[in-house]
Design a protein around this motif. Structure first.
Motif, PDB file in Angstrom:
ATOM      1  N   PHE A 109       0.900  -1.253  -0.031  1.00 60.00           N
ATOM      2  CA  PHE A 109      -0.131  -0.170   0.030  1.00 60.00           C
ATOM      3  C   PHE A 109       0.902   1.369  -0.020  1.00 60.00           C
ATOM      4  O   PHE A 109       1.862   1.423   1.006  1.00 60.00           O
ATOM      5  CB  PHE A 109      -1.006   0.084   1.019  1.00 60.00           C
ATOM      6  CG  PHE A 109      -1.874   1.077   1.360  1.00 60.00           C
ATOM      7  CD1 PHE A 109      -2.600   1.655   0.243  1.00 60.00           C
ATOM      8  CD2 PHE A 109      -2.055   1.814   2.549  1.00 60.00           C
ATOM      9  CE1 PHE A 109      -3.536   2.617   0.339  1.00 60.00           C
ATOM     10  CE2 PHE A 109      -2.988   3.235   2.465  1.00 60.00           C
ATOM     11  CZ  PHE A 109      -3.593   3.356   1.533  1.00 60.00           C
ATOM     12  N   VAL A 110       0.681   1.996  -0.991  1.00 57.39           N
ATOM     13  CA  VAL A 110       1.668   3.074  -1.186  1.00 57.39           C
ATOM     14  C   VAL A 110       1.102   4.321  -1.779  1.00 57.39           C
ATOM     15  O   VAL A 110       1.464   4.971  -2.685  1.00 57.39           O
ATOM     16  CB  VAL A 110       2.953   2.631  -2.252  1.00 57.39           C
ATOM     17  CG1 VAL A 110       3.912   1.772  -1.826  1.00 57.39           C
ATOM     18  CG2 VAL A 110       2.170   2.256  -3.505  1.00 57.39           C
ATOM     19  N   PRO A 111       0.423   5.005  -0.743  1.00 57.99           N
ATOM     20  CA  PRO A 111      -0.482   6.266  -0.915  1.00 57.99           C
ATOM     21  C   PRO A 111       0.347   7.321  -1.213  1.00 57.99           C
ATOM     22  O   PRO A 111       1.529   7.135  -0.588  1.00 57.99           O
ATOM     23  CB  PRO A 111      -1.353   6.317  -0.068  1.00 57.99           C
ATOM     24  CG  PRO A 111      -0.820   5.582   1.311  1.00 57.99           C
ATOM     25  CD  PRO A 111      -0.140   4.658   0.439  1.00 57.99           C
ATOM     26  N   GLY A 112       0.108   8.341  -2.081  1.00 52.43           N
ATOM     27  CA  GLY A 112       0.683   9.584  -1.802  1.00 52.43           C
ATOM     28  C   GLY A 112       0.488  10.239  -3.404  1.00 52.43           C
ATOM     29  O   GLY A 112       0.122  11.454  -3.323  1.00 52.43           O
ATOM     30  N   HIS A 113       0.900   9.389  -4.533  1.00 56.21           N
ATOM     31  CA  HIS A 113       0.253   9.932  -5.811  1.00 56.21           C
ATOM     32  C   HIS A 113      -1.023  10.013  -5.773  1.00 56.21           C
ATOM     33  O   HIS A 113      -1.775  11.041  -6.219  1.00 56.21           O
ATOM     34  CB  HIS A 113       0.907   8.961  -7.010  1.00 56.21           C
ATOM     35  CG  HIS A 113       0.381   9.318  -8.186  1.00 56.21           C
ATOM     36  ND1 HIS A 113       0.775  10.606  -8.676  1.00 56.21           N
ATOM     37  CD2 HIS A 113      -0.382   8.448  -9.346  1.00 56.21           C
ATOM     38  CE1 HIS A 113       0.276  10.675 -10.002  1.00 56.21           C
ATOM     39  NE2 HIS A 113      -0.500   9.402 -10.342  1.00 56.21           N
ATOM     40  N   THR A 114      -1.650   8.918  -5.475  1.00 53.99           N
ATOM     41  CA  THR A 114      -3.440   8.974  -5.249  1.00 53.99           C
ATOM     42  C   THR A 114      -3.308   8.474  -3.501  1.00 53.99           C
ATOM     43  O   THR A 114      -2.494   7.687  -3.046  1.00 53.99           O
ATOM     44  CB  THR A 114      -3.966   8.151  -5.958  1.00 53.99           C
ATOM     45  OG1 THR A 114      -3.570   6.664  -5.753  1.00 53.99           O
ATOM     46  CG2 THR A 114      -3.780   8.513  -7.552  1.00 53.99           C
ATOM     47  N   ARG A 115      -4.722   8.513  -3.230  1.00 49.69           N
ATOM     48  CA  ARG A 115      -4.864   7.754  -1.825  1.00 49.69           C
ATOM     49  C   ARG A 115      -4.991   6.341  -1.629  1.00 49.69           C
ATOM     50  O   ARG A 115      -4.860   5.740  -0.596  1.00 49.69           O
ATOM     51  CB  ARG A 115      -6.198   8.504  -1.168  1.00 49.69           C
ATOM     52  CG  ARG A 115      -7.313   7.976  -1.744  1.00 49.69           C
ATOM     53  CD  ARG A 115      -8.534   8.757  -1.175  1.00 49.69           C
ATOM     54  NE  ARG A 115      -9.857   8.623  -2.011  1.00 49.69           N
ATOM     55  CZ  ARG A 115     -10.388   7.523  -2.299  1.00 49.69           C
ATOM     56  NH1 ARG A 115     -10.033   6.446  -1.546  1.00 49.69           N
ATOM     57  NH2 ARG A 115     -11.582   7.564  -2.963  1.00 49.69           N
ATOM     58  N   ALA A 116      -5.129   5.746  -2.950  1.00 47.42           N
ATOM     59  CA  ALA A 116      -5.499   4.357  -2.737  1.00 47.42           C
ATOM     60  C   ALA A 116      -4.149   3.439  -3.411  1.00 47.42           C
ATOM     61  O   ALA A 116      -4.494   2.139  -3.735  1.00 47.42           O
ATOM     62  CB  ALA A 116      -6.575   4.053  -3.512  1.00 47.42           C
TER      63      ALA A 116
END
Length: 257
Positions: A109-116
């Motif tokens: 789970f790698v949010p940042g660019h998008t929340r999901a």
């Protein structure tokens, strides 16, 4: 598992994973369907899975048409993207596993660019192989994605997870942004000899219209400023010793570059 890189749109890459023995394939972030369908026909395999990293149209635009052609194909995406990915059937969270051919993929789970946003890491099946990371728009060769729905704190946490993978990991990022990313990197880390050498190699490759993806994680750790927020040179460049603030200031500078 073999990986084909399919260039589409102006600078996107679709990745087709296939197993010639079982004659099956999976596709990562199909921006468009037709190039995928053409490649499936060329190598005579059946599509069994669609692995989406996030909901943006240049990553899911081909989902519906591919599902129409292969109705039994399973569509994977992040749990937080529910309702935003066409045809999504499986809702993945941190630590989940996906399987294709002889490989097991771990979900980050790698949010940042998008929340999901999620990423898929397929560990090597044998000692002779390397791992494969399909990271969408979180980590780029020489850069990282813009923060559209997430925060710098989230992105540093996400990139930290990816940075911890083996240096030999192949980075299959979804855009051919490398040359411009490295041009920016030189403005903040110009004394880095590894970066200077990489820039010259990438510039020459792009002059020949060669792809610069996949990259290797070890190269990114030495040359990508967005994995080097704890490096004194870069902290000095943005006048901060705080890792998150260093990253945030670098990202702001890149947004204006």
């Amino acid at each position: 598992m073999q990986v084909d890189r399919i260039p589409v749109l102006s600078d996107n890459y679709i990745f087709l994973l296939h197993d010639p023995t079982q004659k099956i394939a999976a596709v990562v972030d199909p921006a468009e369907a037709q190039p995928v369908l053409q490649r499936l026909q060329e190598i005579d395999v059946q599509l069994v899975a669609i692995f989406n990293t996030h909901h943006h149209s240049d990553h899911v635009g081909g989902n519906r048409q591919l599902i129409q052609r292969f109705p039994d194909a399973c569509v994977y995406g992040g749990a937080e993207d529910k309702g935003r990915i066409p045809g999504q059937q499986v809702f993945l969270q941190e630590g989940d596993r996906v399987e294709f051919a002889d490989r097991i993929g771990e979900v980050f789970f790698v949010p940042g660019h998008t929340r999901a946003h999620i990423a898929y890491y397929f560990a090597p099946a044998t000692a002779e192989e390397t791992g494969d990371l399909f990271c969408g728009d979180t980590l780029f060769a020489g850069g990282c994605g813009r923060l559209f729905e997430g925060s710098p704190t989230q992105m540093v946490s996400s990139l930290s997870k990816l940075r911890a993978l083996p240096d030999t990991t192949c980075i299959w990022c979804a855009h051919e942004y490398t040359l411009k990313n490295l041009q920016f990197a030189l403005t903040v880390d110009g004394g880095n000899p590894d970066l200077q050498s990489r820039y010259a190699e990438v510039k020459a490759a792009r002059s020949r219209f060669e792809a610069t993806v996949p990259s290797r994680l070890g190269v990114e750790k030495r040359t990508n400023p967005f994995l080097r927020w704890d490096t004194p040179t870069l902290q000095s460049a943005v006048n901060s010793q705080d890792p998150v603030q260093t990253f945030a200031r670098l990202r702001g500078m890149k947004d204006r570059f």
